[in-house]
Design an enzyme around this catalytic site. Structure first.
Site, PDB file in Angstrom:
ATOM      1  N   SER A 117      22.276 -19.620 -32.224  1.00  0.00           N
ATOM      2  CA  SER A 117      23.262 -20.093 -32.613  1.00  0.00           C
ATOM      3  C   SER A 117      24.406 -18.932 -33.715  1.00  0.00           C
ATOM      4  CB  SER A 117      23.728 -21.616 -33.355  1.00  0.00           C
ATOM      5  OG  SER A 117      22.113 -21.103 -34.829  1.00  0.00           O
ATOM      6  N   HIS A 138      24.980 -21.785 -25.442  1.00  0.00           N
ATOM      7  CA  HIS A 138      24.871 -22.402 -27.217  1.00  0.00           C
ATOM      8  C   HIS A 138      24.924 -24.036 -26.890  1.00  0.00           C
ATOM      9  CE1 HIS A 138      25.253 -23.221 -31.310  1.00  0.00           C
ATOM     10  NE2 HIS A 138      24.773 -23.404 -31.454  1.00  0.00           N
ATOM     11  N   GLU A 150      28.079 -24.220 -26.544  1.00  0.00           N
ATOM     12  CA  GLU A 150      29.308 -22.580 -26.095  1.00  0.00           C
ATOM     13  C   GLU A 150      28.960 -21.811 -25.526  1.00  0.00           C
ATOM     14  OE1 GLU A 150      31.360 -22.122 -30.044  1.00  0.00           O
ATOM     15  OE2 GLU A 150      28.626 -22.419 -30.199  1.00  0.00           O
ATOM     16  N   ASN A 188      29.464 -23.045 -35.294  1.00  0.00           N
ATOM     17  CA  ASN A 188      28.652 -22.443 -36.281  1.00  0.00           C
ATOM     18  C   ASN A 188      30.162 -21.510 -37.694  1.00  0.00           C
ATOM     19  OD1 ASN A 188      27.756 -24.396 -35.791  1.00  0.00           O
ATOM     20  ND2 ASN A 188      25.594 -22.506 -35.079  1.00  0.00           N
TER      21      ASN A 188
HETATM   22  N1  CAA Z   1      18.798 -37.574 -30.523  1.00  0.00           N
HETATM   23  C1  CAA Z   1      18.743 -38.401 -29.108  1.00  0.00           C
HETATM   24  N2  CAA Z   1      19.940 -39.046 -28.439  1.00  0.00           N
HETATM   25  C2  CAA Z   1      20.489 -39.779 -29.892  1.00  0.00           C
HETATM   26  C3  CAA Z   1      20.130 -39.014 -30.883  1.00  0.00           C
HETATM   27  C4  CAA Z   1      19.409 -37.821 -31.062  1.00  0.00           C
HETATM   28  N3  CAA Z   1      18.798 -37.488 -32.315  1.00  0.00           N
HETATM   29  N4  CAA Z   1      20.584 -39.871 -31.891  1.00  0.00           N
HETATM   30  C5  CAA Z   1      21.552 -40.707 -30.970  1.00  0.00           C
HETATM   31  N5  CAA Z   1      21.297 -40.459 -30.118  1.00  0.00           N
HETATM   32  C6  CAA Z   1      21.424 -41.008 -28.961  1.00  0.00           C
HETATM   33  C7  CAA Z   1      21.541 -42.620 -28.930  1.00  0.00           C
HETATM   34  O1  CAA Z   1      20.654 -42.556 -28.588  1.00  0.00           O
HETATM   35  C8  CAA Z   1      22.788 -43.586 -28.500  1.00  0.00           C
HETATM   36  O2  CAA Z   1      22.613 -43.167 -26.911  1.00  0.00           O
HETATM   37  P1  CAA Z   1      23.574 -43.798 -25.953  1.00  0.00           P
HETATM   38  O3  CAA Z   1      24.815 -44.363 -26.451  1.00  0.00           O
HETATM   39  O4  CAA Z   1      23.042 -43.420 -24.891  1.00  0.00           O
HETATM   40  O5  CAA Z   1      22.710 -45.118 -26.121  1.00  0.00           O
HETATM   41  C9  CAA Z   1      23.801 -42.458 -28.618  1.00  0.00           C
HETATM   42  O6  CAA Z   1      23.449 -41.254 -29.145  1.00  0.00           O
HETATM   43  C10 CAA Z   1      24.745 -42.640 -30.518  1.00  0.00           C
HETATM   44  O7  CAA Z   1      23.611 -43.292 -30.537  1.00  0.00           O
HETATM   45  P2  CAA Z   1      23.673 -43.921 -31.864  1.00  0.00           P
HETATM   46  O8  CAA Z   1      24.722 -45.164 -32.163  1.00  0.00           O
HETATM   47  O9  CAA Z   1      22.370 -44.261 -32.481  1.00  0.00           O
HETATM   48  O10 CAA Z   1      24.019 -43.790 -33.385  1.00  0.00           O
HETATM   49  P3  CAA Z   1      25.849 -42.925 -33.832  1.00  0.00           P
HETATM   50  O11 CAA Z   1      26.761 -43.501 -33.135  1.00  0.00           O
HETATM   51  O12 CAA Z   1      25.802 -43.036 -35.345  1.00  0.00           O
HETATM   52  O13 CAA Z   1      25.715 -41.361 -33.078  1.00  0.00           O
HETATM   53  C11 CAA Z   1      25.094 -38.834 -33.242  1.00  0.00           C
HETATM   54  C12 CAA Z   1      24.076 -40.535 -33.443  1.00  0.00           C
HETATM   55  C13 CAA Z   1      25.539 -38.844 -31.401  1.00  0.00           C
HETATM   56  C14 CAA Z   1      23.902 -37.877 -33.889  1.00  0.00           C
HETATM   57  C15 CAA Z   1      26.382 -39.277 -34.135  1.00  0.00           C
HETATM   58  O14 CAA Z   1      26.255 -39.187 -34.886  1.00  0.00           O
HETATM   59  C16 CAA Z   1      26.738 -37.902 -33.927  1.00  0.00           C
HETATM   60  O15 CAA Z   1      27.677 -36.895 -33.342  1.00  0.00           O
HETATM   61  N6  CAA Z   1      26.396 -36.792 -34.814  1.00  0.00           N
HETATM   62  C17 CAA Z   1      27.227 -35.453 -35.244  1.00  0.00           C
HETATM   63  C18 CAA Z   1      26.286 -34.840 -34.576  1.00  0.00           C
HETATM   64  C19 CAA Z   1      27.080 -33.520 -34.585  1.00  0.00           C
HETATM   65  O16 CAA Z   1      27.465 -32.720 -35.399  1.00  0.00           O
HETATM   66  N7  CAA Z   1      26.436 -32.361 -33.838  1.00  0.00           N
HETATM   67  C20 CAA Z   1      26.390 -31.316 -34.131  1.00  0.00           C
HETATM   68  C21 CAA Z   1      25.185 -30.288 -35.028  1.00  0.00           C
HETATM   69  S1  CAA Z   1      25.575 -28.312 -35.072  1.00  0.00           S
HETATM   70  C22 CAA Z   1      24.398 -28.024 -34.103  1.00  0.00           C
HETATM   71  O17 CAA Z   1      23.906 -28.538 -33.425  1.00  0.00           O
HETATM   72  C23 CAA Z   1      25.088 -26.555 -33.637  1.00  0.00           C
HETATM   73  C24 CAA Z   1      24.161 -25.307 -34.149  1.00  0.00           C
HETATM   74  O18 CAA Z   1      23.893 -24.644 -33.362  1.00  0.00           O
HETATM   75  C25 CAA Z   1      23.079 -26.166 -35.059  1.00  0.00           C
END
Ligand code: CAA
Length: 283
Positions: A117, A138, A150, A188
């Site tokens: 990342s 990414h 990305e 990021n």
């Molecule tokens: N792993 C796999 N699937 C997951 C999960 C996880 N940790 N958390 C949630 N899910 C799935 C659920 O099973 C659900 O799937 P379905 O719709 O198919 O049933 C879906 O995601 C939605 O989950 P929930 O309804 O339980 O919960 P939510 O609506 O709060 O969504 C989330 C959870 C998708 C994590 C949401 O909160 C979200 O989009 N958060 C932001 C995540 C984000 O910003 N990610 C980028 C991080 S930065 C990065 O990754 C860059 C790097 O280089 C570090």
């Protein structure tokens, strides 16, 4: 369909493997130890079972997806892959070493990619005899849920490699944006000053972590607040990302907040260790 190799079976590696297997690709997932490889297969099965329980996948589709994945501790098993994505620890020395090994093992046409990342993809490319076939792919966490990837273009990569990488990503049902090989790329570079500054607000006692999370969810429509997101990404990974950003730009916004460093020292790494800003043992 491609034969995909994934090196590293952490949160991201296993998520990428799951996306690819569901999209119909053959996947070789390599962990350092066979026990970890076996545990990753068990976790993959569990994740696919959840999809079946939710009615999003049939039992036959689950079995077919599982059948496409081979988990192994042998790096040599990657020799039959068309594309290899590494998702090992965010440590440039480790990644460079791996690229040199992959270059020796894989046949000439194989494309080698990094899920880094923040680290410079060019440095990995230059460890190989095929820098025109090395790019960044990414994914975001959780890889099975976030629909953006990305595509990172180091100075040496060919257009053909970038097109193949894009076709693979799109075959997994993701959207791709192309970004330059610059620390943090787009997401990021924008996200981590925000997360880091949230920790600073907490250090200053401006508000509780719960209220900061609530504020950003309620006011900006973010799906989770900064502390919940830091716990999801992992505090060790977040610290490594901030350090790489700070190393590249020397911008104080990227200098890791001291509390983040202390929490990593205390092995409070977020969801993966059961405790970060929040406690996950109870759930
Ligand atoms: N792993 C796999 N699937 C997951 C999960 C996880 N940790 N958390 C949630 N899910 C799935 C659920 O099973 C659900 O799937 P379905 O719709 O198919 O049933 C879906 O995601 C939605 O989950 P929930 O309804 O339980 O919960 P939510 O609506 O709060 O969504 C989330 C959870 C998708 C994590 C949401 O909160 C979200 O989009 N958060 C932001 C995540 C984000 O910003 N990610 C980028 C991080 S930065 C990065 O990754 C860059 C790097 O280089 C570090």
């Amino acid at each position: 369909m491609v034969a995909l190799g994934v090196v590293g079976s952490g949160i991201m590696g296993s998520g990428i493997a799951e996306c690819a297997a569901l999209a119909g690709h053959e996947v070789v997932l390599r962990s350092r130890q066979q026990a970890t490889a076996d545990a990753t297969m068990a976790a993959l099965e569990k994740s696919l079972n959840r999809r079946v329980d939710k009615g999003k996948l049939s039992a036959e589709e689950r079995d077919a997806a599982l059948g496409r994945v081979t988990a192994t501790s042998e790096l040599d098993a990657l020799a039959r892959c068309d594309l290899v994505i590494e998702s090992v620890v965010e440590d440039l020395a480790v990644k460079k070493h791996l690229f040199s090994d992959l270059d020796r093992l894989c046949p000439d046409p194989t494309i080698l990619a990094s899920n880094t990342s923040t680290l410079p993809v060019i440095e990995m490319a230059m460890e190989t005899g095929r820098p025109e076939q090395v790019c960044g792919i990414h994914f975001f966490n959780p890889a099975t849920v976030m629909d953006l990837v990305e595509l990172v273009r180091p100075l040496t990569v060919s257009d053909g490699t970038m097109s193949t990488a894009r076709a693979f990503v799109e075959s997994c049902g993701k959207r791709a944006v192309e970004v330059a090989d610059r620390a943090g790329f787009v997401v990021n570079a924008l996200l981590f000053p925000y997360l880091n500054n949230a920790i600073r607000l907490l250090e200053l006692g401006v508000a509780s972590k719960e209220d900061i999370d609530t504020a950003m969810q309620g006011a900006c429509g973010f799906p989770m607040g900064p502390f919940a997101l830091l716990d999801l990404v992992g505090l060790d990974t977040s610290l490594a990302i901030l350090e790489a950003l700070y190393h590249e730009y020397r911008d104080p916004n990227y200098a890791p907040a001291p509390l983040l460093r202390r929490m990593v020292s205390a092995e409070q790494l977020g969801r993966k260790s059961g405790r970060g800003f929040y406690d996950y043992h109870r759930h």
